[in-house]
Design a protein around this motif. Structure first.
Motif, PDB file in Angstrom:
ATOM      1  N   ARG A 143       0.802  -1.227   0.000  1.00  0.00           N
ATOM      2  CA  ARG A 143       0.000   0.000   0.000  1.00  0.00           C
ATOM      3  C   ARG A 143       0.833   1.274   0.000  1.00  0.00           C
ATOM      4  N   TYR A 144       1.902   1.278   0.832  1.00  0.00           N
ATOM      5  CA  TYR A 144       2.683   2.505   1.013  1.00  0.00           C
ATOM      6  C   TYR A 144       4.095   2.408   0.440  1.00  0.00           C
ATOM      7  N   GLY A 145       4.510   1.224   0.017  1.00  0.00           N
ATOM      8  CA  GLY A 145       5.848   1.042  -0.509  1.00  0.00           C
ATOM      9  C   GLY A 145       6.823   0.433   0.470  1.00  0.00           C
ATOM     10  N   ASP A 146       6.480   0.410   1.748  1.00  0.00           N
ATOM     11  CA  ASP A 146       7.355  -0.181   2.760  1.00  0.00           C
ATOM     12  C   ASP A 146       6.546  -0.354   4.041  1.00  0.00           C
ATOM     13  N   GLY A 147       6.869  -1.383   4.814  1.00  0.00           N
ATOM     14  CA  GLY A 147       6.203  -1.597   6.088  1.00  0.00           C
ATOM     15  C   GLY A 147       7.162  -1.962   7.193  1.00  0.00           C
ATOM     16  N   SER A 148       8.470  -1.832   6.923  1.00  0.00           N
ATOM     17  CA  SER A 148       9.473  -2.200   7.913  1.00  0.00           C
ATOM     18  C   SER A 148       9.487  -1.200   9.064  1.00  0.00           C
ATOM     19  N   PRO A 149       9.995  -1.586  10.226  1.00  0.00           N
ATOM     20  CA  PRO A 149       9.915  -0.712  11.400  1.00  0.00           C
ATOM     21  C   PRO A 149      10.593   0.643  11.238  1.00  0.00           C
ATOM     22  N   GLN A 150      11.692   0.698  10.468  1.00  0.00           N
ATOM     23  CA  GLN A 150      12.424   1.955  10.318  1.00  0.00           C
ATOM     24  C   GLN A 150      11.953   2.789   9.135  1.00  0.00           C
ATOM     25  N   SER A 151      10.938   2.336   8.440  1.00  0.00           N
ATOM     26  CA  SER A 151      10.457   3.046   7.260  1.00  0.00           C
ATOM     27  C   SER A 151       9.512   4.175   7.652  1.00  0.00           C
ATOM     28  N   PRO A 152       9.121   5.026   6.697  1.00  0.00           N
ATOM     29  CA  PRO A 152       8.129   6.071   6.993  1.00  0.00           C
ATOM     30  C   PRO A 152       6.724   5.524   7.213  1.00  0.00           C
ATOM     31  N   SER A 153       6.514   4.223   6.946  1.00  0.00           N
ATOM     32  CA  SER A 153       5.171   3.637   7.055  1.00  0.00           C
ATOM     33  C   SER A 153       5.227   2.265   7.726  1.00  0.00           C
ATOM     34  N   PRO A 154       5.718   2.207   8.981  1.00  0.00           N
ATOM     35  CA  PRO A 154       5.872   0.911   9.645  1.00  0.00           C
ATOM     36  C   PRO A 154       4.538   0.227   9.911  1.00  0.00           C
ATOM     37  N   ALA A 155       4.532  -1.082   9.784  1.00  0.00           N
ATOM     38  CA  ALA A 155       3.340  -1.880  10.058  1.00  0.00           C
ATOM     39  C   ALA A 155       3.210  -2.131  11.554  1.00  0.00           C
ATOM     40  N   GLY A 156       1.969  -2.225  12.014  1.00  0.00           N
ATOM     41  CA  GLY A 156       1.734  -2.444  13.430  1.00  0.00           C
ATOM     42  C   GLY A 156       2.334  -3.731  13.940  1.00  0.00           C
ATOM     43  N   ARG A 157       2.197  -4.811  13.174  1.00  0.00           N
ATOM     44  CA  ARG A 157       2.746  -6.087  13.644  1.00  0.00           C
ATOM     45  C   ARG A 157       4.264  -6.024  13.769  1.00  0.00           C
TER      46      ARG A 157
END
Length: 274
Positions: A143-157
């Protein structure tokens, strides 16, 4: 201040002492400017930035208040009995045992052992979700291009994994979370309708009915339809109080709740806790 040398970096770091940022823990918590209780009772005071997480171990009887400061926070919460990671929040049982999928004042957050982990004692917003869980790496990447913790769009899990690891827990210990401040309703056809935020200033208060490990990720709800990653600060305050006593309306509101509190009291009594 130059930081090219070790001495310069040290002096720069030391110069930050006492600096207050918008999102940070306040240590000691008693320095919080406007505590909701006697300042001496405050044990946790923190503002969690959007796209960040926090965690804490809380004693039985502690009250925990979460506040959506600007209207776009979403607190994804997981609870564990401290020292017993196999006894953790069971969202399915929380919903089915109480015959209600919508969290609000008076609801109990239950473990898979049929015991009460926390009581929801106050709710000024009324828009929460016990059905959808939190966002994932794959979904945020798509959805946002990244979901890793250090990214601008981290995923909750991904953030909850980090919080879990800091408490000796592994990814396999993570159950589905509940979400506060962003609502979902179920339509007649069974699909989920995202109802959004109750607005700035909405808060919920949880009372710990056992010693708890609390994990919180402040990230957008997975059904939030906005194309951009929107997540604003979450205020977290906790203070010493007392667990729910016998005869309290929270214990007597329904047979299912009474039984869950009885299960909890029996278990704690066997451990020498009254």
């Amino acid at each position: 201040m130059a930081t090219a040398t070790t001495y310069g970096a040290r002096d720069h770091a030391r110069a930050q002492e006492g600096t207050r940022a918008e999102a940070m823990p306040v240590v000691p918590a008693t320095d919080w400017p406007a505590p909701p209780c006697s300042a001496g009772h405050l044990v946790w005071a923190e503002t969690v930035a959007g796209g960040n997480y926090t965690h804490r171990v809380l004693a039985r009887g502690t009250e925990l208040r979460l506040t959506d400061l600007r209207g776009d926070a979403c607190a994804h919460v997981v609870l564990y009995a401290d020292g017993r990671p196999w006894e953790r929040l069971n969202v399915a049982d929380t919903v089915k045992v109480q015959w209600n999928a919508y969290l609000t004042k008076g609801r109990l957050l239950l473990s898979g052992q049929g015991r009460v982990l926390a009581s929801l004692t106050e709710d000024t917003g009324g828009r929460h979700d016990a059905l959808c869980g939190t966002s994932t790496l794959a979904r945020n990447t798509a959805r946002y291009g990244d979901g890793s913790p250090q990214s601008p769009s981290p995923a909750g899990r991904e953030l909850l994994k980090l919080a879990a690891l800091k408490n000796g827990l592994e990814p396999r210990d993570l159950p589905p979370s509940i979400a506060f401040f962003q609502g979902v309703e179920v339509r007649d056809d069974g699909s989920a309708d995202f109802t959004g935020s109750a607005g700035p200033g909405a808060s919920v208060t949880l009372r710990a009915e056992q010693d708890l490990v609390v994990l919180v990720a402040n990230v957008p709800h997975p059904l939030d339809p906005r194309p951009e990653y929107v997540s604003t600060p979450l205020e977290v305050l906790a203070w010493r109080a007392a667990p729910t006593a016998a005869g309290d309306p929270f214990r007597e509101a329904a047979p299912e709740g009474r039984r869950a509190f009885l299960n909890t009291a029996e278990f704690l009594a066997a451990r020498g806790q009254s």
